[in-house]
Structures are given as C-alpha cells and as structure tokens.
Enzyme design. Sequence first.
Site, short mmCIF file in Angstrom:
data_model
loop_
_atom_site.label_atom_id
_atom_site.label_comp_id
_atom_site.label_asym_id
_atom_site.label_seq_id
_atom_site.Cartn_x
_atom_site.Cartn_y
_atom_site.Cartn_z
N ASP A 5 82.16 -70.52 8.38
CA ASP A 5 81.62 -69.60 7.37
C ASP A 5 81.25 -68.33 8.12
OD1 ASP A 5 80.66 -68.71 4.86
OD2 ASP A 5 78.63 -69.21 5.48
N GLU A 66 86.45 -68.84 5.59
CA GLU A 66 86.32 -68.26 4.26
C GLU A 66 87.08 -66.95 4.18
OE1 GLU A 66 82.40 -68.22 2.36
OE2 GLU A 66 82.85 -66.18 1.75
N ASP A 139 74.71 -71.59 5.38
CA ASP A 139 75.93 -71.26 6.13
C ASP A 139 76.53 -72.51 6.78
OD1 ASP A 139 75.29 -68.05 6.41
OD2 ASP A 139 73.53 -69.34 6.58
#
Lengths: 182, 182
Positions: A5, A66, A139
Amino acid sequence: MIGIDPGLTRCGVGVVDVAPDRSARLVHVGVVRSAPDARIEKRLQTIAAGIRAALEEFMPDVLAVERVFAQHNRNTVMGTAQASGIALLLAAEHGIPADTHTPTEVKAAITGYGAADKLQVQTMVARILRLDELPTPADAADALALALCHAWRGPSAAAAAPAGALTPAQRAWADAERGARR
Amino acid sequence: MIGIDPGLTRCGVGVVDVAPDRSARLVHVGVVRSAPDARIEKRLQTIAAGIRAALEEFMPDVLAVERVFAQHNRNTVMGTAQASGIALLLAAEHGIPADTHTPTEVKAAITGYGAADKLQVQTMVARILRLDELPTPADAADALALALCHAWRGPSAAAAAPAGALTPAQRAWADAERGARR
C-alpha cells in the site's frame, strides 16, 4: 505474494501465503515509515530499503501494489505515485512480476463491496487470515488486502469469475462467517 | 549536474558542467525509452537502468528532476510521477542530493519567460551550450534545461536573485544574443 500500500509517510507491506484452495496464511505485515521533514530522495530511499528487505526475506513470487489515480487527494498523490513506482521497480529488479489493483477492486475482492470502509476491510482481512486482532494501521491491512486480492483475482486483466459462481470474496465471507460462529 | 525530464516512453537525461562564472558546457544528452506495450514494472526497470548508467558514467554531484503535478495530462501523469520517484531514489542511492523544479521555474530560468514554448527552450539551451543544432527531442532539451536551471537557481527553496540584478536567465540571454551576433 506481497502487497504494497504505497505511501511516503506510511507504506504498508503485507506478505501472505495463499493455498490452491484459496485459504490464506499471514507471513508478515508491517509499515515502512519515512520522516515527513526528510528530503524527498531520502524518504524514497527509506521506503525502497523497507520494501527491498521484505522482498529479500520472504522471496514472494509476485508483487501487487495499489493503483494510484491523479484525482485522489492532491496533496499526497505524487508521493504515493512515486512510492508505487519504486515498489514496481523493485519487483522487476528482483525478477518477479508486478500488478496493480484499484482500491475498489481490492475492497470488492475482500469484502464483496467496492465501497467498503477501512474497518470492514480490516475486519475481513483479520477473519480471512484468522488473526486474533485487527491488523493496524489501516495501511498494513490494505497491504494484506492487496496481496489477497491479487492472489484471488489474478492479474488485473484476467476475466471475471463465471456468472453464478461464488466470487472469492463471497466464498471468503461465507467461510469467515462459519468460522465466527464456531 | 544531471537533469532528468521524467517519463515512461521518453525520459530525458542531460548532463552539463557549469563553471563558477555560470558558463555551461554540454557533457551528455540522451533519451531513455521504454516500449509502451511492455509491463509497467519492466518499463520502470528500463528507465532506472538508463538513469543509473548516466549516474555511473558521469558521476554528477547533484540531480535535478521536473516536479510533477497531479492536474497535468491525466493519462500519463502517474507514469511520469513514478519515473520521477525513481530518479530521486537513484540520486539518494548514489549519495548525491536531488531537487525538483517546476516547468515554469525551468522556463523562466532558461528563457526569462515562464510560459516559453518548447522551441524557445530548445533554442536557448542550444545557445547557452553553444550547440550547432537544437537538442532533440524536446525531452532531451528539457533535461538540459533542468540541469542548467538547478545550477543557476540553486536548491528550489533558495532565495530569489536580489532586485535590480540580472537574473541568470537574463544574463544568459544577453550572452547568447552577443554570441549570435558574432
């Protein structure tokens, strides 16, 4: 399977083992942090060192990160994009393929609902991985969710599940509900 | 002094030597290209290899890269941001400081006009470096312009030139005009 992330202040790193029956086991979860008052090149170096350490320790076979969009949260999006580029570069330099998934794809794969909130994602990640507590910060949970999403969905260009079949998220949700009732 | 005009399809790389009297000499100019149909992690690896090769061959003491904004050209801005992050990371990993400059800062430093077009930038870069022809493609000229801008302006947080003094761009323009009349 490693999920990233991306971020400059907090970069989530999650490693999972996913069996052919789609059951999953937590291998590692953590957050790489860099100081907001450090120079940008030093911050990126810190993030790279943390991702590289996880790649070398856990030797994942694929990296999922991501996908970052320009329109999201303008103040931080450039740092997020830079961190994502570094994650992708490190995958290539470690000889493993990489792929990107949108937040909506990840939420849908994990919770069955593309607009799920952070608590729903954390809760489902904990159930899927049979964790005693919610992975924090968000996260870290998002990094695990990315890894699980990629393991279940496969490459982002892959075809969707056949109509009528349970999606991986639906199956996971059903499994988790059974587990929670035990 | 190395300047990087970040991009995935074409990433400009320019190296200049700038003397204390602000005169400048071309050391290297080139463009690192990656195939638009390659996987993103492979593209970033190709860009990184090209920047790394220039850092190792020319051993610059500082790296300047264009600052990327979220609102510019949405289709390519994320790849541009990722390439810029990699340039910054490589600077840190080679132990040299890095800095970013906006396109407006670069144009103003080189041409004296923050909204200069590509041909004006190419023309001034050629005059400043006493080149027989315009540096092409524009990405290559932009990389040289970034390096010159950083050499003249210093770190992006540095104070502006004192009022009344010629700016570096004005001085360069005056020098170039004298040179062109010879």
